[in-house]
Design a protein around this motif. Structure first.
Motif, PDB file in Angstrom:
ATOM      1  N   PHE A 137      -0.423  -4.487   3.056  1.00  0.00           N
ATOM      2  CA  PHE A 137      -0.595  -4.854   1.641  1.00  0.00           C
ATOM      3  C   PHE A 137      -2.045  -4.904   1.195  1.00  0.00           C
ATOM      4  CE2 PHE A 137       3.548  -6.438   2.726  1.00  0.00           C
ATOM      5  CZ  PHE A 137       4.288  -6.322   1.578  1.00  0.00           C
ATOM      6  N   HIS A 138      -2.239  -4.609  -0.104  1.00  0.00           N
ATOM      7  CA  HIS A 138      -3.484  -4.988  -0.768  1.00  0.00           C
ATOM      8  C   HIS A 138      -3.362  -6.460  -1.129  1.00  0.00           C
ATOM      9  CE1 HIS A 138      -4.932  -0.916  -1.354  1.00  0.00           C
ATOM     10  NE2 HIS A 138      -3.760  -0.557  -1.830  1.00  0.00           N
ATOM     11  N   ASN A 139      -4.472  -7.178  -1.111  1.00  0.00           N
ATOM     12  CA  ASN A 139      -4.450  -8.571  -1.549  1.00  0.00           C
ATOM     13  C   ASN A 139      -5.074  -8.666  -2.927  1.00  0.00           C
ATOM     14  OD1 ASN A 139      -3.822 -10.794   0.812  1.00  0.00           O
ATOM     15  ND2 ASN A 139      -4.306  -8.742   1.546  1.00  0.00           N
ATOM     16  N   LEU A 140      -4.260  -9.064  -3.891  1.00  0.00           N
ATOM     17  CA  LEU A 140      -4.745  -9.216  -5.267  1.00  0.00           C
ATOM     18  C   LEU A 140      -4.758 -10.708  -5.600  1.00  0.00           C
ATOM     19  CD1 LEU A 140      -2.625  -6.362  -6.917  1.00  0.00           C
ATOM     20  CD2 LEU A 140      -4.842  -6.172  -5.810  1.00  0.00           C
ATOM     21  N   ASN A 141      -5.020 -11.004  -6.858  1.00  0.00           N
ATOM     22  CA  ASN A 141      -5.003 -12.388  -7.325  1.00  0.00           C
ATOM     23  C   ASN A 141      -3.710 -13.096  -6.952  1.00  0.00           C
ATOM     24  OD1 ASN A 141      -7.196 -13.332  -8.553  1.00  0.00           O
ATOM     25  ND2 ASN A 141      -6.579 -12.796 -10.641  1.00  0.00           N
ATOM     26  N   GLN A 142      -3.828 -14.323  -6.467  1.00  0.00           N
ATOM     27  CA  GLN A 142      -2.617 -15.075  -6.132  1.00  0.00           C
ATOM     28  C   GLN A 142      -2.202 -15.939  -7.316  1.00  0.00           C
ATOM     29  OE1 GLN A 142      -4.316 -17.103  -2.801  1.00  0.00           O
ATOM     30  NE2 GLN A 142      -3.551 -15.594  -1.342  1.00  0.00           N
ATOM     31  N   LYS A 169       0.837  -1.201   0.000  1.00  0.00           N
ATOM     32  CA  LYS A 169       0.000   0.000   0.000  1.00  0.00           C
ATOM     33  C   LYS A 169       0.868   1.246   0.000  1.00  0.00           C
ATOM     34  CE  LYS A 169      -3.898  -1.939   2.507  1.00  0.00           C
ATOM     35  NZ  LYS A 169      -4.468  -1.994   3.860  1.00  0.00           N
ATOM     36  N   ASP A 170       0.233   2.373  -0.314  1.00  0.00           N
ATOM     37  CA  ASP A 170       0.970   3.638  -0.303  1.00  0.00           C
ATOM     38  C   ASP A 170       1.413   3.991   1.116  1.00  0.00           C
ATOM     39  OD1 ASP A 170       1.089   4.539  -3.055  1.00  0.00           O
ATOM     40  OD2 ASP A 170      -1.091   4.424  -2.960  1.00  0.00           O
ATOM     41  N   PHE A 196      -3.471   5.565   4.443  1.00  0.00           N
ATOM     42  CA  PHE A 196      -3.776   4.304   3.751  1.00  0.00           C
ATOM     43  C   PHE A 196      -3.789   3.108   4.699  1.00  0.00           C
ATOM     44  CE2 PHE A 196      -2.366   7.043   0.316  1.00  0.00           C
ATOM     45  CZ  PHE A 196      -3.340   6.789  -0.634  1.00  0.00           C
ATOM     46  N   ARG A 197      -3.630   3.354   6.005  1.00  0.00           N
ATOM     47  CA  ARG A 197      -3.597   2.237   6.964  1.00  0.00           C
ATOM     48  C   ARG A 197      -5.010   1.791   7.288  1.00  0.00           C
ATOM     49  NH1 ARG A 197       0.672   3.371   5.457  1.00  0.00           N
ATOM     50  NH2 ARG A 197       0.241   1.545   4.248  1.00  0.00           N
ATOM     51  N   ALA A 198      -5.661   1.178   6.306  1.00  0.00           N
ATOM     52  CA  ALA A 198      -7.059   0.786   6.459  1.00  0.00           C
ATOM     53  C   ALA A 198      -7.324  -0.423   5.560  1.00  0.00           C
ATOM     54  CB  ALA A 198      -7.963   1.954   6.065  1.00  0.00           C
ATOM     55  N   PRO A 199      -8.400  -1.180   5.746  1.00  0.00           N
ATOM     56  CA  PRO A 199      -9.398  -0.994   6.800  1.00  0.00           C
ATOM     57  C   PRO A 199      -8.869  -1.450   8.163  1.00  0.00           C
ATOM     58  CG  PRO A 199      -9.885  -2.951   5.522  1.00  0.00           C
ATOM     59  CD  PRO A 199      -8.715  -2.292   4.861  1.00  0.00           C
ATOM     60  N   PHE A 245      -8.745  -8.438 -10.327  1.00  0.00           N
ATOM     61  CA  PHE A 245      -7.444  -8.502  -9.637  1.00  0.00           C
ATOM     62  C   PHE A 245      -7.614  -8.364  -8.128  1.00  0.00           C
ATOM     63  CE2 PHE A 245      -5.392  -6.369 -13.592  1.00  0.00           C
ATOM     64  CZ  PHE A 245      -5.343  -7.592 -14.230  1.00  0.00           C
ATOM     65  N   ARG A 267       1.956   4.021  -8.018  1.00  0.00           N
ATOM     66  CA  ARG A 267       2.183   2.614  -8.367  1.00  0.00           C
ATOM     67  C   ARG A 267       0.882   2.013  -8.884  1.00  0.00           C
ATOM     68  NH1 ARG A 267       5.483   0.410  -3.134  1.00  0.00           N
ATOM     69  NH2 ARG A 267       3.901   1.583  -2.014  1.00  0.00           N
ATOM     70  N   ARG A 268       1.013   1.115  -9.824  1.00  0.00           N
ATOM     71  CA  ARG A 268      -0.169   0.511 -10.442  1.00  0.00           C
ATOM     72  C   ARG A 268       0.030  -0.995 -10.551  1.00  0.00           C
ATOM     73  NH1 ARG A 268      -1.932   4.628  -9.340  1.00  0.00           N
ATOM     74  NH2 ARG A 268      -2.876   6.256 -10.635  1.00  0.00           N
ATOM     75  N   TRP A 269      -1.076  -1.751 -10.478  1.00  0.00           N
ATOM     76  CA  TRP A 269      -0.974  -3.185 -10.736  1.00  0.00           C
ATOM     77  C   TRP A 269      -1.606  -3.580 -12.064  1.00  0.00           C
ATOM     78  CZ3 TRP A 269      -3.463  -1.769  -5.946  1.00  0.00           C
ATOM     79  CH2 TRP A 269      -4.871  -1.691  -5.997  1.00  0.00           C
ATOM     80  N   TYR A 307       2.558  11.713  -1.324  1.00  0.00           N
ATOM     81  CA  TYR A 307       4.007  11.573  -1.145  1.00  0.00           C
ATOM     82  C   TYR A 307       4.728  12.929  -1.146  1.00  0.00           C
ATOM     83  CZ  TYR A 307       3.644   6.527  -1.938  1.00  0.00           C
ATOM     84  OH  TYR A 307       3.339   5.207  -1.829  1.00  0.00           O
TER      85      TYR A 307
END
Lengths: 424, 587
Positions: free
Chosen positions: A172-177, A147-148, A153-156, B506, A302-304, B231
Motif C-alpha cells: 500500500f501507499h500510505n496517505l492521510n489517515q 499500489k498498482d 511497483f513493489r518499492a521502495p 495526501f 486508480r486515483r486518490w 496492466y
C-alpha cells in the motif's frame, strides 16, 4: 494442499458455532438477517452493473452461472462466487496475509471462556479489516491505498533489502489517515448498536458532533453530507477489465501475479515455475469447490485525488465512487472467446456509481474550490477522450447525479461573494 | 564554408548526372565507376543524390575497386560506412561539416544524460562538464562509478552509434551512425536483385521514436500515447492491448495538436542544426535544441539562403523558397515555412501538404506583462507524463549487458516506481528562467547490494520540459492559480486561511517507506521551502513570493475568470481601482 484446506473448511461448516447459539439465539437470528450475513448489497449492485434485471439474491440464494454464456449477466455469479465472495462469514482463509479469520460468529467476535457471565470483548479493528480492505471503506481509515499490480511497483525496498511487506494480497501507499484513527478510535466506536441504532446502517456524525456553529455550517450547505467536505482523499478506481480464462496460458501474467488475490498469486507462482501444464482452477468460495478457469483482472487506473459528487437516496450530496466500470472477457477451454471485452449491454455500460462516505476524515474541511471549481462537476473536460471520460459517472445506483440547478449554483454570484469575503 | 561545400557538391553532382544522361551510351568510356559493379550489377540506388552509376560502391564502402575477384575486392571493405568511426572517411568526403557536428552532438556524446545522472548521483558537483560517452569507453573496470555503471547497463542502449546487430528484436534495434536516423528502409535481397538500403532527409518520426520514448517520453506524448501502469488493459481476444514492447503499455490521451491536426513529424519543427548539432559541445539538450514556438507562430521572414534552397530542393515537395522563417536562436532556416505575398505557408516535409499557420494573437493573454515569464508550454500543454519515485536497485553479484563494452559484465539493475499521473502538470521555473511544466526527473531512491551490505541513497529532483502535448485550448486560470498540483505543492487540500496559504498533503512518504518526510509529489512547501532539487542551475520551484502572488491573483480570478474580462485590459490600473475602493468587488 489447498484442496485439503478446502475440504476441511467444508467439514467444519457443519458445526455452525453451536455453542454460541445455545445462549445467543436472539442475536443469531438477527445476524442471519444482517447484510454481513447475506451480503446482498454487494452482490446485487454487481449483478445489476453486469446487466441482471431486478436482481435480489443473497449469499445463501446466489445461483451458479449458466453453462451457456452469451452475455455478462450469464457469468456474473461465477465472478462473484470466485472473486468477491471470498469475504463472507463462512470463509476462513482465502490465502492473503491479514485475511485469515475464524468462522461465523467468531469472524467478528472473540470467544469468551465463562459461560453465562458474558463480558463481550470490543471487536478489534483487524477483524473488520480482514474483509474491509482495498477498494472499499475500511483500510482507507488507516490511510492505505493499494499500489498498482505490476511487480515494478513493489518499492521502495525495505532497509533489509526485502520487498515491501504485503497485506490483504498487495502492498500500500500510505496517505492521510482518518482523524478518528489518529485519535485511537476503532470501527466499533462508531459502528455499534448503542442508542437503539442498527450498527449496519451507518452512523450520523451528528450523534457525537452536536455543536456545529462555525461559519461554514450555514444553511446553504444543509444538504451536504459531512464526509463530502471533511474527507481528505477517496477511492476512484477506474475501469476494471476482468477475464475468465479456461485455458492454461500463464506466461503473460508473469509481472502481474499480484492481483489482490492470495490464491491467484500462489497459483500463478507455481504454474509459472512448473514444467508440467497445470490446469487452470480456482475455488468457488460459496460452495468451496475447485472449479475450472481462472479470473484475472486489471485496472485502467486508480486515483486518490479525483472525486465527483451526487445525491444519495435521501437527497444528501455525497462523494460518488465507481463500481467498477467492468469490461468482461471469457475464453473457454477450446480457446473460443465467448465474451470478448464486453463493456456494455444494450448501450448501458457495466458500471454502478454510488454515493459513499470516505473514511479519511480531517478536521479541516476541503477548500471551497475542490467542489466549486471541480472540473469533473463543471464538466470542463476540454477534449473528449475515453480516458478522461471514465471520470464522469454514467449509471448511478442508490442516488442521482447533481441537477443542472445544483451545478449552476456552484458558480453562483452568491457563492463568489461569500468566498471572496473569506479570502480577504 | 559549409554552404560553399554544399554548393560545390551540388554543382558537381548536377554535372555528373547531366553528363551521364547526355552521354551517348555506346561510347561511354568507363561504363562503371568501379569494378564492383561487375558482380553487384543488380543493386538498386539508395536515393536520388547518390546514384550508383556515378558513385559506384568503392566511394562509400571502400575495398579495392580495381580487383576482379571477390577476395581482393573485399579487402578493407566497410559494410556500414555511416558508423561514426568510418563516417568521416566516407560520408565526410562530401558532408564533412555534418559529420564533424554529429560527432560532438548530444546524440553521440550522450552528455545530457551523463551530466545529469552523475550530478544527481553525487559524482559531479555541477550538472555539466563531463566529456561524454567517449570518456566512458576509456574506463577500466575498477574506475567505473555507480552512476556510470547504471548508464552502461541501461541508458547507453540508446546511442546513435550503438551496434544494431546486438538487439534481439530487429524492431527495437538502434544505432548504426548516420543511418540510425537517415535510413528509411533496410537493404535486402529480392530474387536476383539487391535492394540497397534507402536513405533520406525526410526522416520518419518512427526513427526518432526508437529512442525518444522513455525518460521524458516526448516521442510518445506527442502522438498521444501515455505509458501506463502496466496492466495491458483492456483485454482483447484474450490478450493484452496497447503494448509498447514486451513489458510496457500505454493508453491514449489527446495527441499534440501539431500531430492531431496537421500530422506533422518531428523534423517539421526540429531543424538540422537542432538535431545534428551546431558544431559546439553542449551540456544539455536545451542548449542544443534550436526551435521555439515563436519561430513559426511569430515568424520573422527573411530572404532564403543557399542552404535552404538546397534543402528544399532535396525535399522535392515544396517550391523554391524566396522568403522563409529562421530560428531566432541559431538562425537556422525553417525552409518549410515560406512567405508568398501576404500568405505564409507551412509545408509538411513528408509530402508537401500545405497548412495555413495560425499566428500568435495580440490578445491580452499573450502580450500582458503579468504572464510574460510564462513559456508557451505552461498554458498550452494539456497533460504531462509524471512518473513518481524511481527506485533503482543494484545487485553487485548479478550480471547484465553493458551497452558500452557490449558484453555481459558484473552487476545488475532493476527499476521500480511508486505511481504515475498525467493530469494537471506541476509548474516551476525552468532552465530558461521561464515558467514551464515540471514532472519528476528523476526521483532516485537507490538501494545497493554490495559486499553483503545493503546501502540506500536518494536524490529527489524535478525537471521542467515541454511535454509536447500542445493544444489550442489552455488550462483555465484556476487550474494554475488555485491548484496545489500546478503550484508544485503536490496532491492535497489547498486553502487560504488568515491570508496565508495552507496546504495539507495526501501522501505520507515516511509511512510509505521513503527515506524523506515531505510528500513525494511535493516540489515545494506552502511556505516556499523547496523540497526537491533540480539538475539545472536556473531551474527551481516557485519561491514564497511567487506562490503568494499566484494565489493572491485567485481573489480576482474567482469572479473575473477569463482574459476577455475588461479588468485585464489594463490590470495595473484595475488593481489601483480596487485598492482605492472604486470597484464593486467588496460591496
Amino acid at each position: 494442499m489447498f484442496k485439503i484446506i478446502l475440504l476441511l473448511s467444508v467439514f467444519f461448516s457443519f458445526t455452525f458455532a453451536q455453542d454460541c447459539v445455545d445462549c445467543h439465539q436472539k442475536e443469531s437470528v438477527k445476524c442471519q438477517k444482517s447484510n454481513h450475513y447475506t451480503l446482498q448489497n454487494a452482490i446485487n449492485v454487481t449483478r445489476t452493473a453486469w446487466g441482471v434485471k431486478d436482481s435480489n439474491v443473497t449469499l445463501q440464494t446466489i445461483p451458479h452461472s449458466k453453462i451457456d454464456i452469451k452475455k455478462p449477466a450469464d457469468l456474473v455469479d461465477d465472478f462473484l462466487r470466485r472473486k468477491c465472495l471470498k469475504c463472507h462469514l463462512g470463509v476462513k482463509n482465502s490465502g492473503e496475509k491479514g485475511m485469515k479469520r475464524k468462522r461465523n460468529c467468531l469472524a467478528c467476535h472473540s470467544k469468551h471462556k465463562t459461560k453465562g457471565k458474558c463480558q463481550p470483548k470490543k471487536i478489534a479493528m483487524d477483524k473488520c479489516l480482514s474483509c474491509h480492505n482495498k477498494e472499499f471503506v475500511g483500510t482507507d481509515y488507516k490511510g492505505l491505498f493499494p499500489k498498482d499490480y505490476s511487480h515494478s511497483f513493489r518499492a521502495p525496498l525495505q532497509k533489509n533489502g526485502n520487498y515491501p511487506s504485503q497485506k490483504y494480497g498487495i502492498d500500500f501507499h500510505n496517505l492521510n489517515q482518518d482523524i478518528h484513527y489518529k485519535k485511537g478510535m476503532s470501527c466499533v466506536d462508531c459502528h455499534n448498536n448503542k442508542n437503539g441504532k442498527n450498527w449496519e446502517n451507518g452512523v450520523a456524525c451528528k450523534e457525537c458532533h452536536k455543536d456545529l456553529t462555525k461559519q461554514n455550517h450555514k444553511n446553504y450547505h444543509n444538504n451536504i453530507s459531512c464526509s463530502a467536505c471533511h474527507s481528505s482523499w477517496n477511492m476512484s478506481s477506474y475501469e476494471l477489465s476482468v477475464f475468465r480464462d479456461d485455458m492454461a496460458d500463464y506466461d503473460k501474467w508473469k509481472d502481474l501475479t499480484l492481483q489482490e488475490d492470495g490464491y491467484l498469486k500462489k497459483f500463478l507462482t507455481k504454474a509459472l515455475k512448473s514444467k508440467k501444464k497445470i490446469k487452470p482452477v480456482m475455488p468457488d468460495w460459496v460452495d468451496m469447490k475447485m472449479k475450472k478457469g481462472i479470473w484475472y483482472s486489471g485496472w485502467r487506473y486508480r486515483r486518490w485525488e479525483d472525486f465527483t459528487l451526487g445525491n444519495d437516496e435521501n437527497g444528501m450530496v455525497k462523494i460518488l465512487r465507481p463500481i467498477f466500470q467492468y469490461r468482461v472477457s471469457y475464453r473457454d477451454a477450446n480457446g473460443t472467446m465467448l465474451l470478448d471485452d464486453v463493456s456494455s449491454v444494450d448501450g448501458k455500460s457495466l458500471e454502478a456509481w454510488s454515493p459513499y462516505s470516505p473514511h479519511t476524515i480531517t478536521k479541516k474541511a476541503k477548500s471551497c474550490e475542490r467542489c466549486h471549481e471541480n472540473n469533473l462537476l463543471l464538466k470542463n473536460s476540454k477534449k473528449p477522450n475515453v480516458i478522461y471520460d471514465l471520470k464522469i459517472p454514467k449509471n448511478i445506483e442508490h442516488g442521482s447525479a447533481l441537477s443542472e440547478e445544483q451545478i449552476y449554483r456552484l458558480k453562483s454570484q452568491k457563492y463568489k461573494k461569500e468566498r471572496f469575503k473569506m479570502l480577504q | 564554408m559549409r554552404i560553399f561545400q554544399y554548393s560545390i557538391f551540388a554543382a558537381l553532382l548536377a554535372i555528373a548526372i547531366s553528363l551521364y544522361i547526355n552521354v551517348d551510351k555506346p561510347i561511354a568510356i568507363p561504363s562503371q565507376p568501379d569494378q564492383c559493379m561487375s558482380c553487384h550489377e543488380n543493386t538498386t540506388n539508395m536515393d536520388v543524390s547518390h546514384p550508383i552509376e556515378v558513385f559506384g560502391c568503392f566511394k562509400c564502402h571502400g575495398g579495392n575497386k580495381f580487383a576482379t575477384n571477390k577476395k581482393d575486392a573485399h579487402i578493407g571493405i566497410v559494410l556500414n560506412p555511416s558508423r561514426l568511426e568510418h563516417a568521416n572517411r566516407f560520408c565526410g568526403e562530401c558532408h564533412s561539416d555534418v559529420v564533424k557536428r554529429v560527432n560532438i552532438s548530444m546524440m553521440q556524446t550522450e552528455n545530457g544524460i551523463l551530466n545529469t545522472l552523475k550530478f544527481q548521483w553525487g559524482e559531479l558537483s555541477t550538472p555539466m562538464g563531463y566529456k561524454g560517452i567517449d570518456e566512458l569507453q576509456k574506463e577500466t573496470n575498477s574506475t567505473i562509478s555507480l552512476a556510470e555503471n547504471h548508464f552502461r547497463k541501461a541508458c547507453a542502449s540508446c546511442h546513435i552509434n550503438q551496434h544494431e546487430d546486438i538487439f534481439d528484436d530487429e524492431k527495437y534495434a538502434r544505432g548504426g551512425g548516420c543511418v540510425d536516423c537517415h535510413r528509411i528502409e533496410k537493404g535486402r535481397t529480392e530474387g536476383k536483385k539487391y535492394i540497397h538500403a534507402t536513405l533520406s532527409t525526410k526522416i520518419p518520426s518512427s526513427n526518432c521514436l526508437k529512442c525518444h520514448n522513455r525518460s521524458n517520453r516526448i516521442g510518445l506524448s506527442y502522438f498521444g500515447k501515455y505509458e501506463s501502469e502496466g496492466y495491458g488493459t483492456p483485454y482483447k481476444h484474450g490478450e493484452f492491448t496497447n503494448k509498447l514492447d514486451n513489458s510496457r503499455f500505454y493508453y491514449e490521451l489527446p495527441a499534440d495538436i501539431h500531430h492531431s491536426k496537421a500530422g506533422l513529424d518531428c523534423i517539421d519543427c526540429h531543424t538540422e542544426k537542432g538535431v545534428m548539432g551546431d558544431g559546439k559541445k553542449h551540456h544539455h539538450m536545451e542548449e542544443a535544441e534550436d526551435i521555439k514556438c515563436k519561430d513559426c507562430h511569430k515568424a520573422d521572414f527573411k530572404k532564403a539562403d543557399s542552404l535552404s534552397v538546397l534543402l528544399s530542393d532535396l525535399n522535392e515537395n515544396m517550391p523554391e523558397p524566396n522568403l522563409i522563417a529562421f530560428t531566432k536562436k541559431k538562425n537556422s532556416p525553417i525552409y518549410n515555412l515560406q512567405k508568398n505575398g501576404e500568405n505564409s505557408k507551412f509545408y509538411r516535409k513528408r509530402d508537401g501538404k500545405v497548412f495555413n499557420l495560425t499566428k500568435m494573437s495580440n490578445k491580452p493573454y499573450h502580450i500582458s506583462k503579468i504572464h510574460e515569464r510564462l513559456d508557451c508550454s505552461s498554458c498550452h500543454s494539456s497533460w504531462m507524463p509524471s512518473c513518481y519515485g524511481c527506485h533503482e536497485v543494484y545487485f553487485e553479484d548479478g550480471k547484465q549487458f553493458d551497452w558500452v563494452d557490449r558484453k555481459m559484465t558484473k552487476g545488475a539493475w532493476q527499476e521500480f516506481r511508486s505511481f504515475l499521473r498525467f493530469e494537471k502538470p506541476s509548474l516551476g521555473v525552468g532552465y530558461n528562467k521561464k515558467i514551464m511544466p515540471f514532472a519528476p526527473g528523476c526521483q532516485v531512491i537507490g538501494t545497493t547490494f554490495k559486499d553483503k551490505k545493503v546501502e540506500q541513497f536518494h536524490f529527489m529532483a524535478m525537471a521542467g520540459w515541454d511535454p509536447h502535448t500542445t493544444q489550442k485550448e489552455v488550462r483555465s486560470c484556476v487550474d494554475c492559480h488555485f491548484s496545489p498540483e500546478a503550484l508544485g505543492l503536490g496532491r492535497g487540500n489547498l486553502d487560504i486561511k488568515d491570508k496565508k496559504i495552507v496546504f495539507e498533503p495526501f501522501y505520507n512518504s515516511k509511512k510509505s517507506g521513503m527515506p524523506f518526510d515531505y510528500p513525494i509529489d511535493g516540489f515545494v512547501s506552502s511556505e516556499g521551502k523547496q523540497f526537491q532539487s533540480t539538475s539545472r542551475k536556473e531551474a527551481r520551484s516557485f519561491n514564497k513570493n511567487e506562490l503568494t502572488k499566484i494565489v493572491e491573483a485567485y481573489k480576482c480570478i474567482l469572479c473575473h475568470d477569463s482574459y476577455e474580462d475588461k479588468i485585464y485590459k489594463d490590470f495595473t490600473k484595475s488593481k489601483e481601482f480596487f485598492r482605492d475602493g472604486k470597484t464593486p468587488c467588496l460591496k
